[in-house]
Design a protein around this motif. Sequence first.
Motif, mmCIF file in Angstrom:
data_model
loop_
_atom_site.group_PDB
_atom_site.id
_atom_site.type_symbol
_atom_site.label_atom_id
_atom_site.label_comp_id
_atom_site.label_asym_id
_atom_site.label_seq_id
_atom_site.Cartn_x
_atom_site.Cartn_y
_atom_site.Cartn_z
ATOM 1 N N CYS A 6 0.935 -1.098 0.044
ATOM 2 C CA CYS A 6 -0.152 0.129 0.074
ATOM 3 C C CYS A 6 0.870 1.318 -0.056
ATOM 4 C CB CYS A 6 -0.954 0.156 1.323
ATOM 5 S SG CYS A 6 -0.059 0.198 2.733
ATOM 6 N N ASP A 7 0.260 2.545 -0.109
ATOM 7 C CA ASP A 7 1.056 3.500 -0.024
ATOM 8 C C ASP A 7 1.433 3.980 1.485
ATOM 9 O OD1 ASP A 7 1.253 4.123 -2.874
ATOM 10 O OD2 ASP A 7 -0.694 5.145 -2.734
ATOM 11 N N VAL A 8 0.669 4.098 2.169
ATOM 12 C CA VAL A 8 0.884 4.434 3.616
ATOM 13 C C VAL A 8 -0.050 3.141 4.492
ATOM 14 C CG1 VAL A 8 0.330 6.346 5.412
ATOM 15 C CG2 VAL A 8 0.658 6.596 3.019
ATOM 16 N N LEU A 9 0.873 2.877 5.457
ATOM 17 C CA LEU A 9 0.221 1.879 6.603
ATOM 18 C C LEU A 9 0.086 2.707 7.693
ATOM 19 C CD1 LEU A 9 -0.488 -0.876 7.641
ATOM 20 C CD2 LEU A 9 1.991 -1.170 8.009
ATOM 21 N N VAL A 10 -0.881 2.834 8.352
ATOM 22 C CA VAL A 10 -1.217 3.527 9.638
ATOM 23 C C VAL A 10 -1.278 2.457 10.858
ATOM 24 C CG1 VAL A 10 -2.649 5.270 10.801
ATOM 25 C CG2 VAL A 10 -2.380 5.566 8.398
ATOM 26 N N ALA A 11 -0.522 2.775 11.928
ATOM 27 C CA ALA A 11 -0.756 1.646 12.934
ATOM 28 C C ALA A 11 -1.368 2.176 14.062
ATOM 29 C CB ALA A 11 0.657 1.077 13.386
ATOM 30 N N GLY A 12 -2.852 2.285 14.604
ATOM 31 C CA GLY A 12 -3.455 2.613 15.702
ATOM 32 C C GLY A 12 -4.656 3.381 15.029
ATOM 33 N N SER A 13 -5.709 3.343 15.843
ATOM 34 C CA SER A 13 -7.043 3.575 15.327
ATOM 35 C C SER A 13 -7.653 4.903 16.317
ATOM 36 C CB SER A 13 -8.150 2.544 15.137
ATOM 37 O OG SER A 13 -8.244 2.197 16.287
ATOM 38 N N GLY A 14 -6.743 5.732 16.760
ATOM 39 C CA GLY A 14 -7.265 6.834 17.621
ATOM 40 C C GLY A 14 -7.548 7.781 16.679
ATOM 41 N N VAL A 15 -7.502 9.275 17.339
ATOM 42 C CA VAL A 15 -7.795 10.357 16.480
ATOM 43 C C VAL A 15 -6.462 10.678 15.773
ATOM 44 C CG1 VAL A 15 -9.345 11.700 17.804
ATOM 45 C CG2 VAL A 15 -7.026 12.118 18.170
ATOM 46 N N GLY A 16 -5.234 10.171 16.287
ATOM 47 C CA GLY A 16 -4.155 10.539 15.346
ATOM 48 C C GLY A 16 -4.117 9.471 14.066
ATOM 49 N N GLY A 17 -4.331 8.049 14.316
ATOM 50 C CA GLY A 17 -4.486 7.323 13.278
ATOM 51 C C GLY A 17 -5.475 7.639 12.195
ATOM 52 N N PHE A 18 -6.659 7.981 12.660
ATOM 53 C CA PHE A 18 -7.826 8.072 11.793
ATOM 54 C C PHE A 18 -7.446 9.312 11.079
ATOM 55 C CE2 PHE A 18 -10.953 5.520 14.317
ATOM 56 C CZ PHE A 18 -10.994 4.398 13.064
ATOM 57 N N THR A 19 -7.176 10.507 11.595
ATOM 58 C CA THR A 19 -6.625 11.715 10.796
ATOM 59 C C THR A 19 -6.030 11.610 9.638
ATOM 60 O OG1 THR A 19 -7.284 12.958 12.817
ATOM 61 C CG2 THR A 19 -6.298 14.272 11.136
ATOM 62 N N ALA A 20 -4.653 10.778 10.138
ATOM 63 C CA ALA A 20 -3.491 10.566 9.194
ATOM 64 C C ALA A 20 -4.109 9.687 7.834
ATOM 65 C CB ALA A 20 -2.352 9.936 9.826
#
Length: 559
Positions: A6-20
């Motif tokens: 994928c292009d971007v892997l985000v680890a974590g689903s708090g506001v930081g993760g969801f916003t990113a």
Amino acid sequence: MKTLSCDVLVAGSGVGGFTAALRAHHQGLDVIVVEKESLFGGTSAYSAGMPWAPANPAASERGDTPQKAMTYLQNELGNLFDPQKTEAYLANCNAAIGFLEANSSVRFTAQPVWSDYHPDLPGAAAELRGLLPGVFDGRRLGDHFSELRPPLRSMMIFGGMMVGREDLPHLFNIRRSVVSALYCARIFLRYLIDRTRYSRGTRLTNGNALVASLAASTFEKKIPLWLSSPLTQLITENGAVTGAVVERNGEKIEVRTRKAVVLACGGFPWDQELTGRLYPHRRAGKSHVSAAPRGNTGDAIRLARQVGGRFDDTAANGAAWAPVSLLPQERGPPAPFPHFIDRAKPGVIVVDRRGRRFANEAVSYHDFVPKMIEACQEDQEVEVFVLADHPTFRKYGLGAAPAAPAPFRAFLRSGYLMRGESLEQLAEIAGIDAAGLRGTVADFNHFAEQGSDPKFGKGGDSYQRFNGDRNHRPNPCIGPIRKAPFYAVKMVPGDLGTFMGLKTDCFGRVLSDEKPVFGLYAVGNDAASVFAGHYPGPGSTIGPAITFAFVAANHIASG
Ligand SMILES: Cc1cc2nc3c(=O)[nH]c(=O)nc-3n(C[C@H](O)[C@H](O)[C@H](O)COP(=O)(O)OP(=O)(O)OC[C@H]3O[C@@H](n4cnc5c(N)ncnc54)[C@H](O)[C@@H]3O)c2cc1C
């Protein structure tokens, strides 16, 4: 091992993760979000959901400017003030919030009267910098509603009903105003109907509403969110991060990233080794209870350090502190209850085991914990007691024990709430020195009639008075303690999330010495706070989480 990309892997689903994730997707990137726990939302779902956003449109109309906020932060942070990072924050926070409002159903309202936490410093504002998310209808999440982390059990009423800050005045006035009684009847009825179908109320407020809004957009945009899928290893090539290993359904998956990995795993509040080293009272062998979810064990910080990321421990405080009490649960460990408001109410004081008041009870939760630690230096544990008489307790509640007309006997039965027919009896039950307590209360009452507190100045600024009772005169934070029975709740040091974290630059890139680790970003509490361990105003962790996640996604997209 299975491999995908994928292009971007985000680890974590708090506001930081969801916003990113939402911003990177908006920029045309292909994003995957992975979450260690079976529920999404992290600490953000427990929170009030407030970002601190100086010079937002409502505040600007009343004369607020980024320059004023800059002056305030310079005074607040002292020699830890980082002008470049602060400027990046102030230049982007409102754009980030505007992006979320335009790309999800969240709508923030600037809070009048809600003051910065040190309102007497130059550049501080007495209103409108804190933004509260509006109510979200959890039914809109469909089947995903059961995957949303519920709020702390101690902060819901009737075992599953959320109460937002805007609901509180109505609850306090339920017996005094028809409008408030009708308002409460409406939300209670909605809750009763919800409980015929759901395990808790679906009228979501605060951080639960914010996370639900962001998650709903993530689902609508078909950004994959993998639950129970921890990131366990970072993959590097020639010093750059090019992917990560994620565990999913018992198998390891190698996720190759064309652009970046964004760490948004919520810091290290449950990392025993780091907190034991970085929290002063834990270093002294004393207890600490985090109000963050137990899965926030500093994974991202450990993994980033393995690939050269630097941990910044220069902040004034390791975490955003809050005094907490522990509400026993039928099953599992007790639920922490952070004491944000009750300490400031008129007729409420906090004493140590000697029965002494040791600080102004109405200062912010972040400022109060260091006072507790200092007061209990000679004691085996940091344990203090928030205390009130019967009329005060029934008017405002105490800790998790609610105000009238809500019942409170279960809180007495569990031992959470202690009650004595006299101050002496309460002292004996709680393990407080009776003579000390009697003297303290007599001393406090002597000045309470005039609304003054010569010893600590309770109610001395706009932040303190905001959490008091506006209708109580002459001082919204001062009232006598006279009418038996008397009540107390024990409080210990706690936190809302960590402030120290990975050193990042103005774009959210993780730094190794002063150079970025290419392909690796840290946002939210995984990154060292731009406020360097200070808590300037309402929203001092969610504000930076949203802002730097937005900035990081822009930077990633710009190549
Ligand atoms: C009661 C309460 C009220 C609060 N109110 C406010 C407020 O109004 N304003 C404010 O600014 N702050 C507030 N805070 C603090 C705030 O909630 C947190 O600082 C903030 O939400 C942290 O956001 P985050 O995105 O960094 O982390 P989190 O929201 O904690 O999300 C991190 C997620 O990462 C997951 N994770 C962990 N390890 C891994 C791994 N290895 N792989 C994948 N996923 C992983 C976790 O399970 C978690 O779901 C409050 C806190 C509490 C407890």
